[in-house]
Design an enzyme around this catalytic site. Structure first.
Site, mmCIF file in Angstrom:
data_model
loop_
_atom_site.group_PDB
_atom_site.id
_atom_site.type_symbol
_atom_site.label_atom_id
_atom_site.label_comp_id
_atom_site.label_asym_id
_atom_site.label_seq_id
_atom_site.Cartn_x
_atom_site.Cartn_y
_atom_site.Cartn_z
ATOM 1 N N ASP A 9 0.925 -1.170 0.017
ATOM 2 C CA ASP A 9 -0.218 -0.134 -0.076
ATOM 3 C C ASP A 9 1.079 1.319 0.011
ATOM 4 O OD1 ASP A 9 -1.517 2.094 0.681
ATOM 5 O OD2 ASP A 9 -2.550 1.069 2.445
ATOM 6 N N ILE A 10 0.776 1.948 -0.926
ATOM 7 C CA ILE A 10 1.842 3.140 -1.046
ATOM 8 C C ILE A 10 1.676 4.128 -0.006
ATOM 9 C CG2 ILE A 10 0.455 4.840 -2.700
ATOM 10 C CD1 ILE A 10 3.077 5.028 -4.457
ATOM 11 N N ASN A 23 -7.082 12.615 -10.709
ATOM 12 C CA ASN A 23 -7.773 13.012 -11.915
ATOM 13 C C ASN A 23 -7.734 14.446 -12.038
ATOM 14 O OD1 ASN A 23 -10.168 14.509 -10.363
ATOM 15 N ND2 ASN A 23 -10.301 12.410 -9.407
ATOM 16 N N VAL A 32 -6.156 4.796 -5.564
ATOM 17 C CA VAL A 32 -4.840 5.154 -4.644
ATOM 18 C C VAL A 32 -5.076 6.409 -4.325
ATOM 19 C CG1 VAL A 32 -3.658 5.694 -6.811
ATOM 20 C CG2 VAL A 32 -2.232 4.879 -4.688
ATOM 21 N N ASP A 33 -5.942 7.188 -5.046
ATOM 22 C CA ASP A 33 -6.185 8.791 -4.718
ATOM 23 C C ASP A 33 -6.977 8.890 -3.545
ATOM 24 O OD1 ASP A 33 -6.345 11.419 -5.192
ATOM 25 O OD2 ASP A 33 -7.828 11.147 -6.789
ATOM 26 N N THR A 121 -3.786 2.298 -14.417
ATOM 27 C CA THR A 121 -4.008 0.707 -14.537
ATOM 28 C C THR A 121 -5.217 0.306 -13.770
ATOM 29 O OG1 THR A 121 -2.473 -0.237 -12.798
ATOM 30 C CG2 THR A 121 -1.522 0.212 -14.985
ATOM 31 N N GLY A 122 -5.732 1.093 -13.100
ATOM 32 C CA GLY A 122 -7.080 0.745 -12.199
ATOM 33 C C GLY A 122 -8.037 1.243 -12.827
ATOM 34 N N ILE A 123 -8.823 2.326 -12.230
ATOM 35 C CA ILE A 123 -10.188 2.685 -12.658
ATOM 36 C C ILE A 123 -10.068 3.306 -14.332
ATOM 37 C CG2 ILE A 123 -11.722 4.611 -12.527
ATOM 38 C CD1 ILE A 123 -11.103 4.423 -9.398
ATOM 39 N N TYR A 124 -8.756 3.845 -14.505
ATOM 40 C CA TYR A 124 -8.731 4.236 -16.032
ATOM 41 C C TYR A 124 -8.288 3.056 -16.954
ATOM 42 C CZ TYR A 124 -8.788 9.084 -14.337
ATOM 43 O OH TYR A 124 -9.589 10.391 -13.845
HETATM 44 N N1 AR6 Z 1 -1.365 1.755 -2.970
HETATM 45 C C1 AR6 Z 1 -0.758 1.383 -3.997
HETATM 46 N N2 AR6 Z 1 -1.607 1.094 -5.120
HETATM 47 C C2 AR6 Z 1 -2.693 1.231 -5.258
HETATM 48 C C3 AR6 Z 1 -3.386 1.521 -3.892
HETATM 49 C C4 AR6 Z 1 -3.099 1.816 -2.775
HETATM 50 N N3 AR6 Z 1 -3.348 2.292 -1.771
HETATM 51 N N4 AR6 Z 1 -4.968 1.369 -4.041
HETATM 52 C C5 AR6 Z 1 -4.769 1.125 -5.560
HETATM 53 N N5 AR6 Z 1 -3.751 0.954 -6.000
HETATM 54 P P1 AR6 Z 1 -6.406 3.656 -9.681
HETATM 55 P P2 AR6 Z 1 -6.061 5.279 -12.112
HETATM 56 C C6 AR6 Z 1 -3.416 0.795 -7.627
HETATM 57 O O1 AR6 Z 1 -7.807 3.192 -9.963
HETATM 58 O O2 AR6 Z 1 -6.522 3.864 -12.931
HETATM 59 C C7 AR6 Z 1 -9.187 7.850 -8.896
HETATM 60 O O3 AR6 Z 1 -10.742 7.900 -8.619
HETATM 61 C C8 AR6 Z 1 -4.292 -0.018 -8.362
HETATM 62 O O4 AR6 Z 1 -4.359 -1.296 -8.067
HETATM 63 O O5 AR6 Z 1 -6.258 4.160 -8.037
HETATM 64 O O6 AR6 Z 1 -5.021 6.072 -12.521
HETATM 65 C C9 AR6 Z 1 -8.809 8.968 -9.491
HETATM 66 O O7 AR6 Z 1 -9.220 10.094 -8.628
HETATM 67 C C10 AR6 Z 1 -3.942 0.089 -9.568
HETATM 68 O O8 AR6 Z 1 -2.880 -0.545 -10.049
HETATM 69 O O9 AR6 Z 1 -6.016 5.036 -10.360
HETATM 70 C C11 AR6 Z 1 -8.972 9.000 -10.780
HETATM 71 O O10 AR6 Z 1 -10.570 9.432 -10.888
HETATM 72 C C12 AR6 Z 1 -3.203 1.663 -9.639
HETATM 73 O O11 AR6 Z 1 -3.090 1.727 -8.136
HETATM 74 C C13 AR6 Z 1 -8.997 7.581 -11.059
HETATM 75 O O12 AR6 Z 1 -9.137 6.804 -10.117
HETATM 76 C C14 AR6 Z 1 -3.972 2.779 -10.229
HETATM 77 O O13 AR6 Z 1 -5.176 2.616 -9.948
HETATM 78 C C15 AR6 Z 1 -7.525 7.405 -11.749
HETATM 79 O O14 AR6 Z 1 -7.428 6.082 -12.140
#
Ligand code: AR6
Length: 169
Positions: A9-10, A23, A32-33, A121-124
């Site tokens: 967890d970062i 975003n 992660v945000d 690589t998550g929500i996006y």
């Molecule tokens: N520590 C490290 N990595 C994490 C954590 C954590 N605590 N939580 C999730 N990840 P995402 P995006 C990983 O969806 O795709 C937000 O709503 C996750 O598994 O967090 O860039 C923003 O406000 C994935 O590999 O970000 C934007 O609206 C990576 O972090 C949108 O999501 C990125 O996943 C951005 O989407």
């Protein structure tokens, strides 16, 4: 520059700066945000609001920084990854910009250790393997003044496996 991969967890990572996959609103969100704002406390959001008031939204591929609030890092570097929309060339360029602009800011802030999540690589929905190649390539080609270590912090098993394979570690 040393490169390391870890699954964590970062918000729990010891580094001078941790990068947030934000975003364009800079006002928080999920993934992660959400985790960074929750763990770091309201000081981060307050600075994000001040940046918004000064410059407006943060464009995709750009980066800004704030305090890290209650986190052990000194700074959070907020960068906005591209939403994967199938326009591969544009998405690749914008994702590389995220890593490059975050590293540029880190250099200006005299950061020695910086931790990146797997931006977009998550929500996006950016394809993980392609995102990892861009992240590694951009970091390896970055000419830094003072950054000593880059941590790729993977949250899911899939990303950890990809980074370890690509980096031969
Ligand atoms: N520590 C490290 N990595 C994490 C954590 C954590 N605590 N939580 C999730 N990840 P995402 P995006 C990983 O969806 O795709 C937000 O709503 C996750 O598994 O967090 O860039 C923003 O406000 C994935 O590999 O970000 C934007 O609206 C990576 O972090 C949108 O999501 C990125 O996943 C951005 O989407």
């Amino acid at each position: 520059m040393k490169i390391e991969v870890l699954r964590a967890d970062i918000t729990k990572i010891k580094a001078d700066a941790i990068v947030n996959a934000a975003n364009t609103s800079l006002l928080g969100g999920g993934g992660v945000d959400g985790a960074i704002h929750k763990a770091g406390g309201k000081a981060i959001l307050e600075e994000c609001i001040a940046i918004r008031n000064k410059q407006g939204k943060c464009a995709t591929g750009e980066a800004v920084y704030t305090t890290a609030g209650n986190l052990s890092a000194k700074f959070v570097i907020h960068t906005v990854g591209p939403v994967w929309n199938g326009d591969q060339e544009k998405c690749e360029r914008l994702l590389a910009n995220c890593y490059r602009n975050s590293l540029l800011l880190a250099d200006q802030l005299n950061v020695k250790v910086i931790a990146f999540p797997n931006i977009s690589t998550g929500i996006y929905k950016f394809p993980k393997e392609l995102a990892a190649k861009i992240a590694i390539d951009t970091v390896k080609h970055f000419n830094t003044a003072g950054i000593e270590k880059v941590l790729f912090v993977c949250f899911d098993e899939g990303n950890e496996e990809i980074y370890k394979r690509l980096l031969n570690v």
